[in-house]
Motif scaffolding. Structure first.
Motif, PDB file in Angstrom:
ATOM      1  N   ALA A   1       0.833  -1.205   0.000  1.00  0.00           N
ATOM      2  CA  ALA A   1       0.000   0.000   0.000  1.00  0.00           C
ATOM      3  C   ALA A   1       0.867   1.254   0.000  1.00  0.00           C
ATOM      4  O   ALA A   1       0.521   2.262  -0.625  1.00  0.00           O
ATOM      5  N   LYS A   2       2.021   1.200   0.675  1.00  0.00           N
ATOM      6  CA  LYS A   2       2.908   2.359   0.749  1.00  0.00           C
ATOM      7  C   LYS A   2       3.695   2.556  -0.541  1.00  0.00           C
ATOM      8  O   LYS A   2       3.911   3.679  -0.987  1.00  0.00           O
ATOM      9  N   GLN A   3       4.142   1.460  -1.145  1.00  0.00           N
ATOM     10  CA  GLN A   3       4.960   1.528  -2.357  1.00  0.00           C
ATOM     11  C   GLN A   3       4.436   0.510  -3.369  1.00  0.00           C
ATOM     12  O   GLN A   3       5.026  -0.558  -3.563  1.00  0.00           O
ATOM     13  N   PRO A   4       3.319   0.836  -4.009  1.00  0.00           N
ATOM     14  CA  PRO A   4       2.664  -0.140  -4.894  1.00  0.00           C
ATOM     15  C   PRO A   4       3.490  -0.542  -6.108  1.00  0.00           C
ATOM     16  O   PRO A   4       3.196  -1.560  -6.737  1.00  0.00           O
ATOM     17  N   GLY A   5       4.526   0.211  -6.443  1.00  0.00           N
ATOM     18  CA  GLY A   5       5.349  -0.133  -7.603  1.00  0.00           C
ATOM     19  C   GLY A   5       6.467  -1.114  -7.303  1.00  0.00           C
ATOM     20  O   GLY A   5       7.184  -1.534  -8.215  1.00  0.00           O
ATOM     21  N   TYR A   6       6.633  -1.483  -6.022  1.00  0.00           N
ATOM     22  CA  TYR A   6       7.698  -2.408  -5.633  1.00  0.00           C
ATOM     23  C   TYR A   6       7.104  -3.717  -5.105  1.00  0.00           C
ATOM     24  O   TYR A   6       6.300  -3.711  -4.163  1.00  0.00           O
ATOM     25  N   VAL A   7       7.509  -4.818  -5.706  1.00  0.00           N
ATOM     26  CA  VAL A   7       7.148  -6.150  -5.205  1.00  0.00           C
ATOM     27  C   VAL A   7       8.318  -6.636  -4.363  1.00  0.00           C
ATOM     28  O   VAL A   7       9.452  -6.724  -4.855  1.00  0.00           O
ATOM     29  N   ARG A   8       8.063  -6.931  -3.108  1.00  0.00           N
ATOM     30  CA  ARG A   8       9.136  -7.329  -2.194  1.00  0.00           C
ATOM     31  C   ARG A   8       8.858  -8.740  -1.668  1.00  0.00           C
ATOM     32  O   ARG A   8       7.788  -8.996  -1.098  1.00  0.00           O
ATOM     33  N   VAL A   9       9.832  -9.623  -1.853  1.00  0.00           N
ATOM     34  CA  VAL A   9       9.711 -11.008  -1.384  1.00  0.00           C
ATOM     35  C   VAL A   9      10.993 -11.374  -0.644  1.00  0.00           C
ATOM     36  O   VAL A   9      12.095 -11.181  -1.166  1.00  0.00           O
ATOM     37  N   ASN A  10      10.845 -11.882   0.574  1.00  0.00           N
ATOM     38  CA  ASN A  10      12.014 -12.256   1.372  1.00  0.00           C
ATOM     39  C   ASN A  10      12.359 -13.738   1.276  1.00  0.00           C
ATOM     40  O   ASN A  10      13.535 -14.097   1.363  1.00  0.00           O
ATOM     41  N   GLU A  11      11.361 -14.595   1.128  1.00  0.00           N
ATOM     42  CA  GLU A  11      11.646 -16.031   1.059  1.00  0.00           C
ATOM     43  C   GLU A  11      10.491 -16.763   0.393  1.00  0.00           C
ATOM     44  O   GLU A  11       9.319 -16.393   0.561  1.00  0.00           O
ATOM     45  N   ILE A  12      10.845 -17.796  -0.385  1.00  0.00           N
ATOM     46  CA  ILE A  12       9.860 -18.735  -0.927  1.00  0.00           C
ATOM     47  C   ILE A  12      10.314 -20.137  -0.547  1.00  0.00           C
ATOM     48  O   ILE A  12      11.460 -20.517  -0.807  1.00  0.00           O
ATOM     49  N   GLU A  13       9.434 -20.885   0.088  1.00  0.00           N
ATOM     50  CA  GLU A  13       9.707 -22.282   0.420  1.00  0.00           C
ATOM     51  C   GLU A  13       8.778 -23.168  -0.403  1.00  0.00           C
ATOM     52  O   GLU A  13       7.606 -22.833  -0.599  1.00  0.00           O
ATOM     53  N   LEU A  14       9.294 -24.298  -0.866  1.00  0.00           N
ATOM     54  CA  LEU A  14       8.521 -25.226  -1.688  1.00  0.00           C
ATOM     55  C   LEU A  14       8.594 -26.620  -1.086  1.00  0.00           C
ATOM     56  O   LEU A  14       9.680 -27.083  -0.723  1.00  0.00           O
ATOM     57  N   TYR A  15       7.447 -27.303  -1.025  1.00  0.00           N
ATOM     58  CA  TYR A  15       7.411 -28.617  -0.381  1.00  0.00           C
ATOM     59  C   TYR A  15       6.575 -29.609  -1.176  1.00  0.00           C
ATOM     60  O   TYR A  15       5.639 -29.235  -1.887  1.00  0.00           O
ATOM     61  N   ASN A  16       6.947 -30.858  -1.034  1.00  0.00           N
ATOM     62  CA  ASN A  16       6.076 -31.970  -1.389  1.00  0.00           C
ATOM     63  C   ASN A  16       5.766 -32.664  -0.074  1.00  0.00           C
ATOM     64  O   ASN A  16       6.603 -33.391   0.461  1.00  0.00           O
ATOM     65  N   THR A  17       4.600 -32.411   0.468  1.00  0.00           N
ATOM     66  CA  THR A  17       4.286 -32.902   1.809  1.00  0.00           C
ATOM     67  C   THR A  17       3.994 -34.390   1.838  1.00  0.00           C
ATOM     68  O   THR A  17       3.886 -34.977   2.914  1.00  0.00           O
TER      69      THR A  17
END
Length: 566
Positions: A409-425
């Motif tokens: 909402a503050k900076q709609p032009g920036y997509v920020r991602v810190n971590e993505i985890e992927l699993y086969n449970t």
């Protein structure tokens, strides 16, 4: 008298196929020799004499160590002569021998694999540290092991440092990119050496990929091509099977009939095999991959970048900064994406996305690559959560990306991602098994046994989906899964052909000397059945069909077998 270390081996990874095969040639791995180098003496008309063999064997300039078999160090001329004498005898080889005991870390050691990265890497130090961390993450994802970088020891990072299990040091002008060690090596030999050429352009490989291979050796894993199955670079017979042969393995050299034509990543068989040695790891498949993005925000040229490498570094810290976050470039139009490249197809059914505190993307798609197009597995709008878990139907994919459509909402032009985890449970152990059958129906295209663990749980009759026994053979007929080593499971899912499911069959496990019946099914009319039990440990499983369908009682049709730990 100095003790021999004929059993000690280290890995050597050549930077180019030609360099690698030249190195392997000195070990007799599939390369010929010039006629003028042949020895006409009693050794044989088609073998190098010892002097010619010694001249053709690579020797490290700094240490004087000879490297044979691609990764076996011979410390002096005497050891090299012993090795040569073994080669000179028909059928004899000097093999890595640890008395029939696996060269692995103990249950305590495996969780405290401390290492230093020498400050003598200079300007390459940060890259070496990051590549080691990414390689370590891959193995920690698969198995219950823990590599720990100790920065305080980097300034005194050498082979005599007792405060670490192993050291990582640079070398210059070697014929390899990197070399490593086995767990049973003495401390002085427990080092990973990286040639400075590994920091250059080595497509399709990366330094992290090379180090994934090397860390496999530090866990006790051999080159996959040492098996006779590879047909080219066989080394010796001193190994124990963990999984069936895998030409795509992270431990397989491409020039030795390897099929890994992209960067070196762990395959499903690699993961299952190392888990059999050390127990299961975190299970986060994203830790095994490389990462990339449509654009990246950098405060200055080449510095302080909010790198895509941040999204699979194993840290769930949601702090918004260049040490923890990926962010798209300033002014880049949305949507923008960041992706994890697994390198090999894996089954996933869950993803965890961690955004930046006070900067989470409001709208994004989570997409998986199916080989020809991106498939949406999660569609998020109105998001305010820093950490969000997504569960979905299992997909087979080698790449997963987050496509950011609207920033915070503050900076709609920036997509920020810190971590993505992927699993086969629910990991299907059958996918890593080899298959065989008592017979197969092959009118034009075979109803091959490989269909039963190709990951396609279809119930359609056809050569693309089913195994079926040959026409006219007597029942019972069987199809078998060979796990390549002991596996423990509690549930089996069977998919059979619609209107062609066998009426009577049994599920059997191998006891080591005979087949034992685990389940018996009679009067079956279902195309899918589930079979549960207490924990069963076995290296092989088979479906034994006693009676086919009502319409075709002489044909046993099995489409897919799934095997689960839970």
């Amino acid at each position: 008298m100095r003790m021999k270390r004929m059993e000690s081996k280290r890995s050597v990874w050549g930077s180019k196929a030609l360099r690698l095969m030249t190195l392997l040639a000195s070990a007799g791995c599939g390369a010929g020799v010039a006629p003028e180098a042949l020895d006409e003496g009693p050794v044989g008309a088609h073998r190098l004499g010892f002097e010619a063999f010694e001249r053709s064997t690579y020797r490290e300039p700094d240490t004087g160590i000879y490297i044979v078999d691609g990764d076996m160090p011979m410390s002096d001329l005497e050891e090299l002569r012993e090795y040569y004498d073994g080669l000179s005898k028909p059928g004899a080889l000097i093999v890595h021998n640890v008395g029939g005991v696996d060269a692995t870390w103990s249950s305590t050691q495996k969780l405290d694999l401390r290492y230093c990265v020498s400050s003598s890497f200079g300007s390459f130090h940060a890259r070496a540290v990051e590549a080691m961390a990414r390689a370590a993450n891959a193995w920690e994802s698969a198995a219950d092991v823990n590599f720990i970088h100790v920065p305080d020891e980097d300034g005194v990072c050498n082979a005599s440092n007792p405060n670490v299990v192993f050291d990582v040091n640079p070398v210059v002008g070697q014929s390899y990119l990197a070399r490593a060690f086995f767990p049973d090596d003495v401390r002085a030999s427990r080092n990973i050496l990286i040639d400075v050429s590994a920091f250059g352009s080595i497509p399709p490989y990366t330094l992290a990929g090379i180090l994934r291979h090397e860390l496999g050796h530090t866990l006790g894993l051999r080159h996959e091509y040492t098996r006779p199955d590879s047909g080219l670079c066989y080394e010796d017979s001193n190994w124990r099977t963990l999984t069936p042969y895998d030409s795509d393995s992270v431990m397989h050299y491409p020039p030795c009939v390897g099929t890994n034509a992209v960067d070196l990543h762990l395959t499903q068989r690699d993961r299952i095999g190392v888990r059999a040695l050390y127990g299961p790891g975190s299970g986060n498949l994203a830790l095994m991959g490389n990462s990339s993005a449509s654009s990246t925000y950098c405060t200055s040229a080449g510095e302080h970048c909010y790198s895509p490498n941040r999204i699979n570094d194993g840290s769930l810290d949601s702090t918004l900064n260049g040490f923890h976050s990926w962010t798209n470039a300033n002014g880049a139009p949305l949507p923008q994406w960041v992706q994890v490249e697994l390198g090999r197809p894996h089954v996933i059914n869950q993803a965890v996305v961690v955004g930046s505190s006070d900067g989470v993307p409001q709208s994004y798609l989570l997409e998986a690559w199916n080989g020809s197009a991106w498939v949406t597995v999660a569609n998020v709008t109105g998001n305010t959560q820093v950490q969000r878990s997504h569960s979905f139907a299992p997909v087979v994919t080698s790449r997963v990306r987050l496509l950011g459509r609207l920033g915070s909402a503050k900076q709609p032009g920036y997509v920020r991602v810190n971590e993505i985890e992927l699993y086969n449970t629910h990991e299907n152990l059958a996918l890593a098994a080899s298959t065989s059958a008592s017979s197969s129906y092959c009118p034009s295209g075979c109803y091959a046994p490989s269909r039963v663990n190709d990951g396609n749980p279809s119930t359609v009759i056809g050569g693309d989906t089913s195994w079926t026994n040959a026409w006219g053979v007597g029942l019972p007929q069987w199809v078998e899964l060979d796990f390549g080593g002991p596996r423990t499971f509690r549930r089996i899912e069977l998919y059979m052909s619609d209107n062609g499911a066998p009426q009577e069959f049994s599920i059997q496990i191998w006891s080591g000397g005979a087949w034992e019946t685990l389940h018996v099914v009679r009067n079956n009319t279902l195309a899918r059945t589930t079979h549960t039990s207490t924990a069963i440990t076995t290296s092989k499983l088979r479906i034994l069909g006693h009676l086919g369908s009502v319409a075709q009682p002489g044909y046993v049709r099995i489409n897919e077998v799934e095997v689960y730990e839970n």
